[in-house]
Motif scaffolding. Structure first.
Motif, PDB file in Angstrom:
ATOM      1  N   LEU A  59     -21.986  45.365 -25.492  1.00 48.80           N
ATOM      2  CA  LEU A  59     -22.438  43.878 -24.501  1.00 48.80           C
ATOM      3  C   LEU A  59     -22.939  43.353 -26.137  1.00 48.80           C
ATOM      4  CD1 LEU A  59     -23.408  43.587 -21.983  1.00 48.80           C
ATOM      5  CD2 LEU A  59     -25.342  44.340 -22.752  1.00 48.80           C
ATOM      6  N   PHE A  60     -22.715  43.525 -27.802  1.00 47.72           N
ATOM      7  CA  PHE A  60     -23.053  43.245 -28.628  1.00 47.72           C
ATOM      8  C   PHE A  60     -22.599  41.596 -28.767  1.00 47.72           C
ATOM      9  CE2 PHE A  60     -25.106  42.775 -33.094  1.00 47.72           C
ATOM     10  CZ  PHE A  60     -25.415  42.040 -32.783  1.00 47.72           C
ATOM     11  N   LEU A  61     -21.153  42.303 -28.589  1.00 43.97           N
ATOM     12  CA  LEU A  61     -19.700  41.393 -29.115  1.00 43.97           C
ATOM     13  C   LEU A  61     -19.716  40.214 -28.176  1.00 43.97           C
ATOM     14  CD1 LEU A  61     -17.348  44.300 -30.146  1.00 43.97           C
ATOM     15  CD2 LEU A  61     -18.910  42.158 -31.938  1.00 43.97           C
ATOM     16  N   SER A  62     -20.033  40.371 -27.128  1.00 46.94           N
ATOM     17  CA  SER A  62     -19.997  39.617 -26.266  1.00 46.94           C
ATOM     18  C   SER A  62     -20.394  38.623 -26.555  1.00 46.94           C
ATOM     19  CB  SER A  62     -20.374  40.419 -24.638  1.00 46.94           C
ATOM     20  OG  SER A  62     -18.769  40.989 -24.358  1.00 46.94           O
ATOM     21  N   GLU A  63     -22.103  39.463 -26.784  1.00 48.02           N
ATOM     22  CA  GLU A  63     -23.223  38.350 -26.896  1.00 48.02           C
ATOM     23  C   GLU A  63     -23.118  37.288 -27.916  1.00 48.02           C
ATOM     24  OE1 GLU A  63     -25.960  41.139 -26.896  1.00 48.02           O
ATOM     25  OE2 GLU A  63     -26.318  40.444 -24.018  1.00 48.02           O
ATOM     26  N   LEU A  64     -22.363  38.191 -29.080  1.00 48.38           N
ATOM     27  CA  LEU A  64     -22.155  37.590 -29.975  1.00 48.38           C
ATOM     28  C   LEU A  64     -20.835  35.923 -29.632  1.00 48.38           C
ATOM     29  CD1 LEU A  64     -21.725  40.081 -32.931  1.00 48.38           C
ATOM     30  CD2 LEU A  64     -23.358  38.018 -33.318  1.00 48.38           C
ATOM     31  N   TRP A  65     -20.070  36.247 -29.348  1.00 52.37           N
ATOM     32  CA  TRP A  65     -19.211  35.621 -28.594  1.00 52.37           C
ATOM     33  C   TRP A  65     -19.418  34.342 -28.113  1.00 52.37           C
ATOM     34  CZ3 TRP A  65     -14.439  34.162 -29.156  1.00 52.37           C
ATOM     35  CH2 TRP A  65     -13.092  33.539 -28.539  1.00 52.37           C
ATOM     36  N   PHE A  66     -20.401  34.779 -26.750  1.00 53.01           N
ATOM     37  CA  PHE A  66     -21.119  33.552 -26.348  1.00 53.01           C
ATOM     38  C   PHE A  66     -21.908  32.897 -26.620  1.00 53.01           C
ATOM     39  CE2 PHE A  66     -20.591  36.778 -22.386  1.00 53.01           C
ATOM     40  CZ  PHE A  66     -20.213  36.136 -22.039  1.00 53.01           C
ATOM     41  N   SER A  67     -22.451  33.076 -27.498  1.00 53.91           N
ATOM     42  CA  SER A  67     -23.094  32.560 -28.945  1.00 53.91           C
ATOM     43  C   SER A  67     -22.380  31.477 -29.508  1.00 53.91           C
ATOM     44  CB  SER A  67     -24.242  33.447 -30.071  1.00 53.91           C
ATOM     45  OG  SER A  67     -24.630  34.265 -28.831  1.00 53.91           O
ATOM     46  N   LEU A  68     -21.592  32.308 -29.862  1.00 59.57           N
ATOM     47  CA  LEU A  68     -20.784  31.595 -30.773  1.00 59.57           C
ATOM     48  C   LEU A  68     -19.720  30.389 -29.950  1.00 59.57           C
ATOM     49  CD1 LEU A  68     -18.436  31.404 -33.147  1.00 59.57           C
ATOM     50  CD2 LEU A  68     -16.633  31.845 -32.089  1.00 59.57           C
ATOM     51  N   TYR A  69     -19.667  30.036 -28.541  1.00 57.55           N
ATOM     52  CA  TYR A  69     -18.917  30.012 -27.607  1.00 57.55           C
ATOM     53  C   TYR A  69     -19.929  27.861 -27.477  1.00 57.55           C
ATOM     54  CZ  TYR A  69     -15.969  27.603 -23.930  1.00 57.55           C
ATOM     55  OH  TYR A  69     -15.525  26.415 -22.973  1.00 57.55           O
ATOM     56  N   TRP A  70     -21.548  28.860 -27.481  1.00 59.67           N
ATOM     57  CA  TRP A  70     -22.272  28.296 -27.432  1.00 59.67           C
ATOM     58  C   TRP A  70     -22.876  27.234 -28.294  1.00 59.67           C
ATOM     59  CZ3 TRP A  70     -26.645  27.121 -30.197  1.00 59.67           C
ATOM     60  CH2 TRP A  70     -27.962  25.757 -29.439  1.00 59.67           C
ATOM     61  N   PHE A  71     -22.289  27.422 -29.478  1.00 61.68           N
ATOM     62  CA  PHE A  71     -22.278  26.738 -30.340  1.00 61.68           C
ATOM     63  C   PHE A  71     -21.741  25.720 -30.617  1.00 61.68           C
ATOM     64  CE2 PHE A  71     -21.599  26.361 -35.091  1.00 61.68           C
ATOM     65  CZ  PHE A  71     -23.280  26.102 -35.559  1.00 61.68           C
ATOM     66  N   VAL A  72     -20.179  26.211 -30.406  1.00 55.76           N
ATOM     67  CA  VAL A  72     -19.532  25.283 -30.975  1.00 55.76           C
ATOM     68  C   VAL A  72     -19.517  24.510 -30.071  1.00 55.76           C
ATOM     69  CG1 VAL A  72     -18.229  26.389 -32.187  1.00 55.76           C
ATOM     70  CG2 VAL A  72     -17.401  26.186 -29.443  1.00 55.76           C
ATOM     71  N   SER A  73     -20.098  24.439 -28.085  1.00 58.47           N
ATOM     72  CA  SER A  73     -20.440  23.204 -27.549  1.00 58.47           C
ATOM     73  C   SER A  73     -21.115  22.819 -27.872  1.00 58.47           C
ATOM     74  CB  SER A  73     -20.457  23.961 -26.103  1.00 58.47           C
ATOM     75  OG  SER A  73     -19.572  24.887 -25.625  1.00 58.47           O
ATOM     76  N   GLN A  74     -22.384  22.569 -28.166  1.00 56.76           N
ATOM     77  CA  GLN A  74     -23.025  21.561 -28.833  1.00 56.76           C
ATOM     78  C   GLN A  74     -22.418  20.032 -29.332  1.00 56.76           C
ATOM     79  OE1 GLN A  74     -26.146  22.575 -27.499  1.00 56.76           O
ATOM     80  NE2 GLN A  74     -24.209  24.371 -27.297  1.00 56.76           N
ATOM     81  N   PHE A  75     -21.425  20.550 -30.357  1.00 62.21           N
ATOM     82  CA  PHE A  75     -21.346  19.275 -31.253  1.00 62.21           C
ATOM     83  C   PHE A  75     -20.792  18.232 -30.753  1.00 62.21           C
ATOM     84  CE2 PHE A  75     -20.146  22.663 -33.806  1.00 62.21           C
ATOM     85  CZ  PHE A  75     -21.244  22.664 -35.104  1.00 62.21           C
ATOM     86  N   SER A  76     -20.071  18.201 -29.225  1.00 63.71           N
ATOM     87  CA  SER A  76     -20.192  17.240 -28.966  1.00 63.71           C
ATOM     88  C   SER A  76     -20.930  16.641 -27.466  1.00 63.71           C
ATOM     89  CB  SER A  76     -18.467  17.534 -27.939  1.00 63.71           C
ATOM     90  OG  SER A  76     -19.211  18.666 -26.451  1.00 63.71           O
ATOM     91  N   ARG A  77     -21.748  17.150 -28.533  1.00 62.91           N
ATOM     92  CA  ARG A  77     -23.029  17.064 -27.058  1.00 62.91           C
ATOM     93  C   ARG A  77     -24.461  16.279 -27.780  1.00 62.91           C
ATOM     94  NH1 ARG A  77     -21.289  20.689 -24.181  1.00 62.91           N
ATOM     95  NH2 ARG A  77     -21.798  20.636 -22.034  1.00 62.91           N
ATOM     96  N   TRP A  78     -23.575  16.461 -29.136  1.00 61.12           N
ATOM     97  CA  TRP A  78     -25.054  15.630 -30.366  1.00 61.12           C
ATOM     98  C   TRP A  78     -25.141  14.839 -30.343  1.00 61.12           C
ATOM     99  CZ3 TRP A  78     -27.590  19.324 -32.356  1.00 61.12           C
ATOM    100  CH2 TRP A  78     -28.357  19.620 -33.020  1.00 61.12           C
ATOM    101  N   ASN A  79     -24.761  13.548 -30.013  1.00 59.68           N
ATOM    102  CA  ASN A  79     -24.284  11.994 -30.391  1.00 59.68           C
ATOM    103  C   ASN A  79     -23.899  11.285 -29.660  1.00 59.68           C
ATOM    104  OD1 ASN A  79     -25.957  10.033 -31.127  1.00 59.68           O
ATOM    105  ND2 ASN A  79     -24.600  10.217 -33.298  1.00 59.68           N
ATOM    106  N   PRO A  80     -23.617  11.761 -27.668  1.00 62.03           N
ATOM    107  CA  PRO A  80     -22.535  11.017 -27.252  1.00 62.03           C
ATOM    108  C   PRO A  80     -22.373   9.050 -27.384  1.00 62.03           C
ATOM    109  CG  PRO A  80     -24.189  12.237 -25.622  1.00 62.03           C
ATOM    110  CD  PRO A  80     -24.454  12.340 -27.444  1.00 62.03           C
ATOM    111  N   ILE A  81     -21.492   8.538 -26.771  1.00 59.13           N
ATOM    112  CA  ILE A  81     -21.439   6.923 -27.331  1.00 59.13           C
ATOM    113  C   ILE A  81     -21.264   6.500 -26.261  1.00 59.13           C
ATOM    114  CG2 ILE A  81     -21.496   6.412 -29.517  1.00 59.13           C
ATOM    115  CD1 ILE A  81     -18.935   6.413 -29.803  1.00 59.13           C
TER     116      ILE A  81
END
Ligand SMILES: O=c1ccn([C@@H]2O[C@H](COP(=O)(O)OP(=O)(O)O[C@H]3O[C@H](CO)[C@@H](O)[C@H](O)[C@H]3O)[C@@H](O)[C@H]2O)c(=O)[nH]1
Ligand SMILES: [Mn+2]
Length: 735
Positions: A59-81
């Motif tokens: 479960l910990f590994l899955s959550e780490l994975w989801f966290s990583l996934y969430w983290f990389v998903s933020q880059f394209s949300r940072w500053n839309p133009i």
């Protein structure tokens, strides 16, 4: 030119409310850290808790994975133009020197992609508001079908009526089928148009009947065959996969006689079926596109190339001009390699049952990528500079002079051109060349578009994403669950292939494209691999319930806060984003289900297939998405009733997971009711909720399994299999 000359042809605006978003992202990040801390310090002791220990690690590994996934998903949300064009400035400055534009329409199978649909797309792009003598339309037919050729021949004749009609009444959309199916307000038109309207509509209906009758018949009658020399080519066609190249110039734009009923020139129209031989791999759409690039370079050699899939008609006749505003902008234009427009759909239902319309990607993520250096290339609806597509690197010498009169230099006759083009579309032409590698679209990947776009960006170019108010293109989405899952399998497989290959954004793109752009690619690259964590999350916590193994903090314990916060914040934000992208609440819920289904089936199969391909056990395939469905299926689709109906292994997985969660949920709720005093239940509360949400999300599936009698219900074999498998899993967990 004066002062006008200095004004840019497009402007860029940044999205509002980004500070709020940054606060949200930072707070979720903190929440995630707390969850990790909880997992680490509450790690089950070694004594007697072996099962719990392992479940915890997973479960910990899955959550780490989801966290990583969430983290990389933020880059394209940072500053839309967002980009806005000034087409009037373009006309003022450049109307006389507009470049030649070549439009490629791809089709691959006359049964999955009916000829009448294909030519509607062709007609819609022929009717762009753009000087006709600078426009050339190419249809690539990988089905090598004389039915499609016949339909195109009909379209070439009908265009003589259709183009002046579009011009005269400035109608939208310019696909005849789409236009006539939405009744226009006849009275509002100025000048009044009833007479023309009825005659053009009648001509269209007649043509449609002829094409559909022929298509139904499955062969071309002798009379029709005599109408055009092109049909002779089919004498050499053995099968779809075994025939020489066929090139037919149906309208030659240079020909003074190629005019419409008003005497205005018509765009060039070419039919191409590249050579196919069983012993040569044809590389699917990428192969077709590369043949098109070469053939068109000989015939019209437009410096801008637009590609559309045969089901994506043009819905906005100004779009070529929109695209040119980017390419021809004096200041920023020269570094732009391609302009991607969104792919919208005209057969979506209100709540988009299968979550096929990727609203958020369109309104947030792509504008976000645009800010990081440019969106990816996603196939249909993209304008390219010809040179870039052919492998040119970016550099100062790429500065383009547009102030040149467009002129078709080639003076060879149409039939001579046709013959010389055949060689360019032959199977052997690419041997020992850079085609498919450094030139044209890349081969060997299920998403030829993404990998090609990435490599263009790595050669130093920028790209642009633009969303005009009126959608540029409308296509069709799959209307059954299975088709939608299969389409996602291809996409996620292709993306994952890229990620594992040396063309991965992080390896190939290293130091070539900005870091935030590399990250922006990753959510898509990692689609396939999210299957593991998701599968774990939807099976292990429910099964642990059966044994009373607790994996989350107790409901009264403070550690519950980070879990609650992260889940609530993430999903509220996602709902907000969805609603702002014009979605409905039900639509959002449907999309959440779609993600669970994709992650547990499409992505799993894609993941396994990619690994097997790497090991050399299976070959790359391309399942063409269906564009038509029978009446029964369409009716259910319109009523938003989920379509199963076939005994696919994907459904067995979905049904088994749904049953498993149902059993575990019922079991644990029954325990709660029986012994209310049981303190142990406190520690299982979160798990029960998780299980309950999964049951809720699966409601349409239970209906399909047990309560529906129609043809779209789940086949009984799947029902038996899934119940048996779920019971087996529960039994193993219990004993
Ligand atoms: O051997 C082939 C296979 C497909 N196609 C054409 O490729 C297009 C896309 O195929 P489709 O089955 O509709 O796939 P989609 O998943 O809907 O397409 C999306 O994803 C593809 C990459 O997987 C991109 O190429 C497309 O532009 C993009 O719209 C269609 O026009 C086909 O006719 C060919 O020309 N030759
Ligand atoms: Mn498609």
């Amino acid at each position: 030119m004066g002062k006008e000359g200095n004004l840019p042809l497009f402007e860029t605006k940044v999205a509002k409310g980004r500070n709020l978003f940054k606060c949200y992202a930072a707070s979720v990040f903190v929440g995630i850290i707390f969850i990790c801390v909880y997992r680490a310090i509450h790690f089950p002791a070694a004594n007697g808790q072996v099962l719990r220990r392992w479940a915890w690690i997973g479960l910990f590994l899955s959550e780490l994975w989801f966290s990583l996934y969430w983290f990389v998903s933020q880059f394209s949300r940072w500053n839309p133009i967002y980009r806005y064009t000034f087409k009037d400035r373009l006309s003022q400055r450049y109307e006389k020197v507009l470049p030649g534009v070549d439009i490629f329409v791809c089709t691959a199978d006359p049964t999955i992609e009916p000829p009448i649909m294909v030519i509607n797309t062709v007609l819609s792009v022929m009717a762009y508001n753009y000087p006709s003598h600078k426009l050339s339309v190419y249809l690539s037919d990988d089905g090598g079908s004389d039915l499609t050729f016949y339909a195109l021949l009909e379209a070439s004749r009908f265009s003589e009526l259709w183009l002046p009609f579009c011009r005269k009444f400035k109608i939208e959309p310019r696909s005849p089928a789409a236009y006539f199916s939405s009744t226009p307000q006849l009275n509002d038109c100025n000048p009044p148009m009833p007479q023309d309207w009825f005659s053009v509509k009648k001509a269209y209906e007649d043509m449609k009947n002829r094409i559909e009758t022929t298509t139904r018949l499955g062969r071309i009658s002798e009379e029709i065959r005599k109408e055009h020399k092109g049909f002779l080519e089919w004498e050499y066609v053995a099968t779809r996969q075994n025939h020489p190249s066929i090139v037919q110039i149906l309208i030659d734009g240079r020909d003074g006689k190629a005019v419409d009923v008003e005497g205005q020139p018509l765009p060039t129209l070419v039919y191409l079926a590249r050579e196919k031989r069983p012993q040569y791999h044809h590389n699917f759409k990428a192969g077709a596109m590369n043949s098109l690039i070469r053939v068109s370079s000989k015939i019209s050699n437009g410096s801008i190339i637009l590609n559309v899939d045969c089901d994506m008609y043009s819905n906005n006749s100004e779009l070529v001009r929109d695209a040119l505003c980017f390419f021809m902008d004096e200041e920023k234009g020269q570094e732009i390699a391609y302009v991607q427009f969104p792919q919208n759909y005209n057969n979506l239902t209100r709540n988009d049952l299968y979550g096929t319309d990727m609203k958020v990607i369109e309104t947030v993520e792509f504008p976000g990528m645009d800010a990081c250096g440019g969106p990816c290339y996603v196939g249909s609806g993209c304008f390219h500079r010809r040179d870039t597509l052919c492998g040119m690197k970016y550099g100062k010498e790429c500065e383009r002079v547009w102030k040149r009169e467009y002129d078709r230099e080639n003076r060879e006759s149409a039939s001579v051109l046709e013959e010389s083009c055949k060689v360019l579309a032959s199977c052997t032409y690419e041997e020992n060349t850079q085609w498919g590698k450094e030139m044209g679209l890349k081969y060997g990947c299920a998403v030829e578009d993404i990998i090609t776009g990435l490599s263009i960006q790595c050669r130093g170019w920028k790209s642009i994403y633009s969303r005009p108010d009126r959608s540029g293109f409308l296509g069709v989405v799959p209307t059954t669950l299975l088709q939608s899952l299969v389409q996602h399998k291809r996409w996620s497989e292709g993306q994952f292939q890229i990620f594992l290959s040396r063309h991965s954004p992080f390896v190939y793109g290293h130091k070539k494209i900005p870091l935030n752009l590399q990250f922006s690619y990753s959510p898509y690259s990692l689609w396939a691999s999210t299957c593991l964590a998701t599968l774990y999350y939807v099976t292990v916590p429910p099964l642990c319930l059966l044994r009373g193994v607790s994996l989350f903090p107790e409901i009264s314990c403070l550690w519950i806060l980070p879990f609650a916060y992260v889940v609530v914040a993430k999903y509220s934000y996602s709902l907000g984003e969805f609603l702002c992208s014009d979605g409905t609440i039900q639509g959002w819920w449907n999309e959440q289900r779609a993600w669970v289904y994709r992650r547990t089936t499409s992505y799993l199969f894609a993941f396994l297939d990619t690994i097997l391909q790497l090991l050399g056990f299976v070959e790359l395939s391309f399942v063409i998405t269906a564009k038509v469905s029978d009446e029964d299926v369409s009716r259910r689709y319109e009523q938003e009733v989920m379509e199963f109906g076939s005994p696919s292994p994907m459904f067995t997985i979905l049904a088994t997971l749904a049953m498993l969660n149902l059993f575990c949920f019922v079991w644990s709720v029954q325990r709660v009711v029986v012994d209310v005093q049981d303190r142990a239940l406190e520690s299982l509360a979160l798990q029960i909720i998780l299980c309950g949400v999964l049951v809720l999300i699966n409601l349409p599936l239970y209906q399909g399994l047990f309560f529906r009698k129609d043809k779209g219900a789940m086949p009984t074999s799947v029902t038996y299999k899934s119940v048996a498998l779920a019971l087996l899993a529960c039994a193993i967990a219990l004993y």
